[in-house]
Design a protein around this motif. Structure first.
Motif, short mmCIF file in Angstrom:
data_model
loop_
_atom_site.label_atom_id
_atom_site.label_comp_id
_atom_site.label_asym_id
_atom_site.label_seq_id
_atom_site.Cartn_x
_atom_site.Cartn_y
_atom_site.Cartn_z
N TYR A 187 -7.67 -1.96 4.59
CA TYR A 187 -6.37 -1.77 3.96
C TYR A 187 -5.42 -1.06 4.91
CZ TYR A 187 -2.83 0.63 1.23
OH TYR A 187 -1.63 1.12 0.80
N LEU A 190 1.62 -6.03 -0.19
CA LEU A 190 1.83 -4.98 0.82
C LEU A 190 3.29 -4.92 1.26
CD1 LEU A 190 -1.39 -5.00 3.02
CD2 LEU A 190 -0.43 -3.09 1.74
N GLU A 236 4.89 -2.88 -1.42
CA GLU A 236 4.46 -1.49 -1.31
C GLU A 236 5.20 -0.76 -0.19
OE1 GLU A 236 0.42 0.66 0.22
OE2 GLU A 236 0.17 -0.86 -1.34
N VAL A 237 5.26 -1.38 0.98
CA VAL A 237 5.91 -0.76 2.13
C VAL A 237 7.41 -0.60 1.89
CG1 VAL A 237 6.52 -1.18 4.56
CG2 VAL A 237 4.14 -1.42 3.80
N ARG A 286 -1.95 -2.52 6.24
CA ARG A 286 -0.73 -1.77 5.91
C ARG A 286 0.04 -1.40 7.17
NH1 ARG A 286 1.75 2.68 5.29
NH2 ARG A 286 2.87 3.24 3.41
#
Length: 180
Positions: free
Chosen positions: A120, A50, A53-54, A124
């Motif tokens: 999720y 994550l 991803e971020v 997130r």
């Protein structure tokens, strides 16, 4: 006269989320003035997906990011750090190695997004929140007149940055942009 590039180390226990976010963001936002690294006292050995991803969604480079021990930066052949920021309470409370060069240090505690359980979207959101808090602190840090502050003033400023709230940073950024 050439400008000095400041080496900055972000420390956390696991070196899988917060310190990784700090490293990636400062390396891009620092625009050559800063070279950032990250490490952990008990590294997990992998970067949280994550976090990657971020960072990618916010257009921060993620190549080369890895979870590693802070011992890597305590060796004689390691880059000499100018600044070290702990971003988790666990790492701040541990006995750190003796850092070559006696860097300026401060604690910039950020809640651990990797510890959040739930959907999720909830997990997130925790990473996005951690990224925002770090971004605010990094912006305040980069705005400091580093060359003109004596060691005590610099230490006080770095500690104060660790206490910043989002509302304060937004207000001070607004005031700064209006004064230009």
């Amino acid at each position: 006269m050439t400008d000095h590039t400041y080496n900055v180390l972000f420390l956390c226990r696991g070196n899988s989320a917060r310190s990784i976010l700090g490293e990636a963001m400062l390396n891009k936002l620092g625009d050559g003035r800063f070279r950032a690294f990250s490490a952990g006292s008990k590294p997990k050995g992998e970067v949280n997906p994550l976090a990657i991803e971020v960072l990618r969604e916010a257009d921060f480079p993620t190549d080369g990011l890895s979870s590693k021990s802070w011992e890597v930066f305590a060796r004689a052949d390691a880059p000499t750090m100018d600044f070290i920021f702990t971003v988790c309470d666990d790492a701040a409370g541990e006995t750190c190695p003796i850092w070559p060069g006696h860097p300026a240090t401060a604690h910039w505690g950020i809640e651990d997004p990797a510890a959040v359980e739930g959907t999720y979207l909830e997990r997130r959101k925790a990473f996005v929140t951690a990224q925002r808090h770090l971004s605010n602190r990094i912006s305040a840090f980069m705005a400091l007149p580093l060359r003109s502050l004596d060691r005590m003033a610099l230490h006080n400023q770095l500690r104060a940055i660790g206490q910043l709230t989002d509302a304060y940073v937004a207000r001070s950024n607004l005031l700064h942009s209006e004064s230009k």
